[in-house]
Design an enzyme around this catalytic site. Structure first.
Site, PDB file in Angstrom:
ATOM      1  CG  ASP A  42      -2.203  -0.741   1.027  1.00 38.64           C
ATOM      2  OD1 ASP A  42      -2.447  -1.196  -0.097  1.00 38.64           O
ATOM      3  OD2 ASP A  42      -2.973  -0.870   2.002  1.00 38.64           O
ATOM      4  CE  LYS A  64      -8.602   0.728  -2.124  1.00 40.55           C
ATOM      5  NZ  LYS A  64      -7.698  -0.399  -1.857  1.00 40.55           N
ATOM      6  CG  MET A 177      -7.778   7.656   7.148  1.00 39.21           C
ATOM      7  SD  MET A 177      -8.543   6.202   6.398  1.00 39.21           S
ATOM      8  CE  MET A 177      -9.468   5.553   7.800  1.00 39.21           C
TER       9      MET A 177
END
Length: 270
Positions: A42, A64, A177
């Site tokens: 990732d 991502k 986040m």
């Protein structure tokens, strides 16, 4: 009770890479990386960890990127299943811990549905490591007997945080986040009853050489942290103020941090 039978495929290991510093990966996670045939990694997994892998191993980047074209979760699931069915030992390397907002559960469901063996290797989540590297204990006698970890955005990116009534009284609230919604989060916590003077700390790039800590209150933090970007961890509660007294990590102010790769995988169709 019957056990699920698996064909003679390879195996997928969901490995938590830890919060950033490559030395914070577990011994077991490190051993698996050295032995793996394929590493599927990732954006938040430190690319320095790839240096301990076998020279013959295949590296597949599936990070991502917020607001940019990225590999879909369906594609990632397909890669894991495909490589395992080729008889490969696959290390699925994720930042932090795979089961803490890392979609590890979704990948386990896909692997089980495909009858592919898997194992989960826990990692140190930034929910714990970021406060620690900023000198913030998430619990402390007579101050905080619990902490809560929550995501700062939803899959639809439409969370108005109206359902945070149960979070407003958390002793220590750790938000992952949440930078894009920091102003909205602070505003809503005050609206729900948290004092605007409640201490808040934001830790950007925790455990990296360019770690930065910004401190404020629910009233001021959005302005204080303006310019900071993800990855960042938000800590709300009285213990956030301990960062000034207990801060121990010295960031390398002359460093820009570890470069993060921005490759996009296009070999696999979703």
């Amino acid at each position: 009770m019957s056990e699920q039978k698996y064909p003679a495929y390879g195996k997928v290991y969901l490995v938590g890479a830890g919060p950033g510093d490559p030395e914070l990966i577990t011994v077991k996670g490190s051993n698996i990386l050295q032995e793996a045939d394929v590493i599927v990694y990732d954006r938040l997994a430190n690319p320095e960890l790839l240096s301990i892998t076998s020279e013959e191993s295949e590296h597949i980047y599936v990070g991502k990127r917020p607001g940019k074209p990225s590999v879909s979760q369906k594609q990632i699931n397909h890669i894991l299943v495909t490589k395992a069915r080729e008889g490969k030992k696959v290390a699925r390397l994720k930042g932090g811990d795979s089961f803490v907002f890392g979609r590890g559960g979704e990948e386990c469901i896909a692997l089980k549905a495909a009858n592919v063996r898997y194992e989960v290797v826990p990692g140190i989540s930034s929910a714990l490591a970021a406060p620690a590297y900023a000198g913030i204990p998430v619990t402390h006698r007579k101050v905080a007997r619990s902490f809560t970890v929550v995501t700062g955005h939803t899959i639809k990116k439409s969370d108005s945080f109206e359902n945070w009534c149960h979070l407003v009284n958390s002793d220590t609230l750790v938000i992952l986040m949440g930078m894009r919604n920091l102003h909205k989060i602070a505003e809503q916590l005050v609206r729900l009853g948290r004092s605007e003077d409640t201490p808040v700390a934001v830790i950007q790039n925790a455990t990296y050489g360019d770690q930065k800590v910004v401190r404020g209150t629910l009233e001021t933090i959005a302005e204080e942290a303006e310019g900071l970007s993800s990855p960042a961890t938000i800590v709300v509660g009285e213990l956030a103020s301990q960062s000034r007294e207990l801060s121990w990590f010295q960031a390398d102010t002359g460093e820009t941090g570890v470069a993060r790769e921005d490759h996009i995988l296009t070999n696999f169709a979703g």
